[in-house]
Design a protein around this motif. Structure first.
Motif, PDB file in Angstrom:
ATOM      1  N   HIS A  89       0.877  -1.163   0.000  1.00 57.47           N
ATOM      2  CA  HIS A  89       0.000   0.000   0.000  1.00 57.47           C
ATOM      3  C   HIS A  89       0.918   1.217   0.000  1.00 57.47           C
ATOM      4  CE1 HIS A  89      -3.196  -2.735   0.984  1.00 57.47           C
ATOM      5  NE2 HIS A  89      -2.565  -3.111   2.075  1.00 57.47           N
ATOM      6  N   MET A  90       0.330   2.397  -0.214  1.00 59.48           N
ATOM      7  CA  MET A  90       1.160   3.598  -0.243  1.00 59.48           C
ATOM      8  C   MET A  90       0.467   4.727   0.487  1.00 59.48           C
ATOM      9  SD  MET A  90       2.928   5.546  -3.447  1.00 59.48           S
ATOM     10  CE  MET A  90       4.291   4.397  -3.536  1.00 59.48           C
ATOM     11  N   ILE A  91       1.248   5.449   1.275  1.00 55.09           N
ATOM     12  CA  ILE A  91       0.796   6.693   1.888  1.00 55.09           C
ATOM     13  C   ILE A  91       1.555   7.811   1.187  1.00 55.09           C
ATOM     14  CG2 ILE A  91       0.711   8.109   3.973  1.00 55.09           C
ATOM     15  CD1 ILE A  91       0.649   5.455   5.577  1.00 55.09           C
ATOM     16  N   LEU A  92       0.798   8.667   0.511  1.00 58.16           N
ATOM     17  CA  LEU A  92       1.400   9.789  -0.216  1.00 58.16           C
ATOM     18  C   LEU A  92       1.444  11.003   0.682  1.00 58.16           C
ATOM     19  CD1 LEU A  92      -0.555   9.510  -3.573  1.00 58.16           C
ATOM     20  CD2 LEU A  92       1.556   8.376  -2.905  1.00 58.16           C
ATOM     21  N   ARG A  93       2.557  11.698   0.643  1.00 57.26           N
ATOM     22  CA  ARG A  93       2.707  12.940   1.397  1.00 57.26           C
ATOM     23  C   ARG A  93       3.134  14.022   0.404  1.00 57.26           C
ATOM     24  NH1 ARG A  93       5.957  11.651   6.790  1.00 57.26           N
ATOM     25  NH2 ARG A  93       5.029  13.632   7.362  1.00 57.26           N
ATOM     26  N   PRO A  94       2.152  14.555  -0.327  1.00 54.35           N
ATOM     27  CA  PRO A  94       2.484  15.518  -1.376  1.00 54.35           C
ATOM     28  C   PRO A  94       2.760  16.905  -0.829  1.00 54.35           C
ATOM     29  CG  PRO A  94       0.130  15.243  -1.257  1.00 54.35           C
ATOM     30  CD  PRO A  94       0.720  14.275  -0.260  1.00 54.35           C
ATOM     31  N   SER A  95       3.355  17.709  -1.677  1.00 55.35           N
ATOM     32  CA  SER A  95       3.530  19.115  -1.358  1.00 55.35           C
ATOM     33  C   SER A  95       2.157  19.756  -1.348  1.00 55.35           C
ATOM     34  CB  SER A  95       4.389  19.770  -2.436  1.00 55.35           C
ATOM     35  OG  SER A  95       5.705  19.325  -2.337  1.00 55.35           O
ATOM     36  N   PRO A  96       2.027  21.041  -1.080  1.00 47.38           N
ATOM     37  CA  PRO A  96       3.068  22.012  -1.343  1.00 47.38           C
ATOM     38  C   PRO A  96       4.220  21.998  -0.349  1.00 47.38           C
ATOM     39  CG  PRO A  96       0.995  23.124  -0.802  1.00 47.38           C
ATOM     40  CD  PRO A  96       0.734  21.664  -0.829  1.00 47.38           C
ATOM     41  N   TYR A  97       4.012  21.880   0.927  1.00 45.00           N
ATOM     42  CA  TYR A  97       5.136  21.927   1.868  1.00 45.00           C
ATOM     43  C   TYR A  97       5.344  20.550   2.468  1.00 45.00           C
ATOM     44  CZ  TYR A  97       8.201  23.342   5.624  1.00 45.00           C
ATOM     45  OH  TYR A  97       9.278  23.445   6.460  1.00 45.00           O
ATOM     46  N   ILE A  98       6.576  20.042   2.398  1.00 43.78           N
ATOM     47  CA  ILE A  98       6.857  18.721   2.947  1.00 43.78           C
ATOM     48  C   ILE A  98       7.907  18.736   4.048  1.00 43.78           C
ATOM     49  CG2 ILE A  98       6.196  17.490   0.847  1.00 43.78           C
ATOM     50  CD1 ILE A  98       9.244  17.155   0.277  1.00 43.78           C
ATOM     51  N   CYS A  99       8.640  19.805   4.200  1.00 44.47           N
ATOM     52  CA  CYS A  99       9.781  19.870   5.109  1.00 44.47           C
ATOM     53  C   CYS A  99      10.809  18.839   4.634  1.00 44.47           C
ATOM     54  CB  CYS A  99       9.395  19.684   6.565  1.00 44.47           C
ATOM     55  SG  CYS A  99      10.766  20.059   7.683  1.00 44.47           S
ATOM     56  N   ALA A 100      10.900  17.677   5.280  1.00 41.57           N
ATOM     57  CA  ALA A 100      11.716  16.548   4.821  1.00 41.57           C
ATOM     58  C   ALA A 100      13.194  16.877   4.603  1.00 41.57           C
ATOM     59  CB  ALA A 100      11.129  15.944   3.535  1.00 41.57           C
ATOM     60  N   GLU A 101      13.679  17.918   5.285  1.00 40.85           N
ATOM     61  CA  GLU A 101      15.078  18.313   5.077  1.00 40.85           C
ATOM     62  C   GLU A 101      15.367  18.462   3.582  1.00 40.85           C
ATOM     63  OE1 GLU A 101      14.130  17.303   8.666  1.00 40.85           O
ATOM     64  OE2 GLU A 101      14.367  15.565   7.378  1.00 40.85           O
ATOM     65  N   TRP A 102      14.423  19.042   2.883  1.00 36.44           N
ATOM     66  CA  TRP A 102      14.506  19.240   1.439  1.00 36.44           C
ATOM     67  C   TRP A 102      14.496  20.745   1.181  1.00 36.44           C
ATOM     68  CZ3 TRP A 102      15.690  15.867  -2.199  1.00 36.44           C
ATOM     69  CH2 TRP A 102      15.388  16.123  -3.538  1.00 36.44           C
ATOM     70  N   GLU A 103      15.224  21.179   0.183  1.00 34.01           N
ATOM     71  CA  GLU A 103      15.331  22.607  -0.114  1.00 34.01           C
ATOM     72  C   GLU A 103      13.964  23.300  -0.109  1.00 34.01           C
ATOM     73  OE1 GLU A 103      16.857  25.567  -3.660  1.00 34.01           O
ATOM     74  OE2 GLU A 103      17.237  23.435  -3.839  1.00 34.01           O
ATOM     75  N   MET A 104      13.858  24.338   0.686  1.00 34.32           N
ATOM     76  CA  MET A 104      12.634  25.134   0.865  1.00 34.32           C
ATOM     77  C   MET A 104      11.422  24.262   1.218  1.00 34.32           C
ATOM     78  SD  MET A 104      12.770  28.380  -1.763  1.00 34.32           S
ATOM     79  CE  MET A 104      11.054  28.741  -1.463  1.00 34.32           C
ATOM     80  N   GLY A 105      11.672  23.124   1.840  1.00 38.85           N
ATOM     81  CA  GLY A 105      10.568  22.247   2.240  1.00 38.85           C
ATOM     82  C   GLY A 105       9.749  21.744   1.070  1.00 38.85           C
ATOM     83  N   GLY A 106      10.342  21.763  -0.119  1.00 39.26           N
ATOM     84  CA  GLY A 106       9.645  21.305  -1.323  1.00 39.26           C
ATOM     85  C   GLY A 106       8.980  22.421  -2.102  1.00 39.26           C
ATOM     86  N   LEU A 107       8.995  23.630  -1.579  1.00 36.45           N
ATOM     87  CA  LEU A 107       8.398  24.747  -2.309  1.00 36.45           C
ATOM     88  C   LEU A 107       9.339  25.191  -3.419  1.00 36.45           C
ATOM     89  CD1 LEU A 107       7.091  26.823   0.729  1.00 36.45           C
ATOM     90  CD2 LEU A 107       5.749  25.358  -0.791  1.00 36.45           C
TER      91      LEU A 107
END
Length: 184
Positions: A89-107
């Motif tokens: 199964h899959m749990i999707l965690r889409p943007s707009p903002y994801i944080c995730a230690e990702w540049e600009m939180g995915g923005l």
């Protein structure tokens, strides 16, 4: 009940009318070379997990405003179909903002150039580009997520802004594609 229908109640989760205990591990497809996706997903299964969770970073898929990239290492649909083929199964965690230690939180960076736009807050210009991104996400060509038992979770209330401002058809499409029905 329709095949793949995930129900959420006070008693927990059920899928296709049967109780479901979600055992989830995270694999972020965009952080892993595509050639390793199947191996990592198979290892997740071997560890006894039945669900994979992943973010979908907006800035990765819309690097320039209005230009969407979903191929090669960014091919989320291929990752999702591979997980489905392996029985996950899959749990999707889409943007707009994801944080995730990702540049600009995915923005995406180009949001900073929009006059009057304040990021991650309830101001009117913010949800419009995010809604466009979510529409490309929930309505992919061929609807590869249509019967797979997916759920979608927003990282924070800021992510919900786009769905709240979306038209009823976008809200319905989001729930349809993710096969989520709430019965609380």
């Amino acid at each position: 009940m329709k095949k793949g229908n995930l129900m959420i109640s006070n008693d927990g989760f059920s899928l296709e009318g049967k109780p479901l205990r979600i055992l989830s591990g995270a694999i972020h497809y965009f952080r892993v070379p595509r050639d390793y996706w199947e191996d990592l997903l198979a290892k997740l299964c071997a560890c006894g997990f039945n669900t994979v969770e992943t973010y979908i970073p907006w800035n990765l898929h819309e690097p320039q405003e209005g230009v969407f990239e979903w191929e090669d290492e960014r091919d989320f649909a291929a990752f999702a179909l591979l997980a489905q083929r392996l029985g996950l199964h899959m749990i999707l965690r889409p943007s707009p903002y994801i944080c995730a230690e990702w540049e600009m939180g995915g923005l995406p960076w180009w949001l900073l150039k929009k006059p009057g736009l304040r990021l991650r807050c309830m101001n009117r210009p913010y949800p419009i580009p995010g809604r466009r991104f979510l529409c490309t996400l929930v309505l992919p060509e061929g609807d590869p997520m249509g019967d797979s038992g997916f759920a979608m979770r927003n990282f924070s209330t800021y992510s919900e802004i786009c769905i709240n401002y979306a038209t009823p058809s976008v809200k319905e499409a989001t729930l349809r594609v993710c096969n989520v029905a709430l019965s609380m």
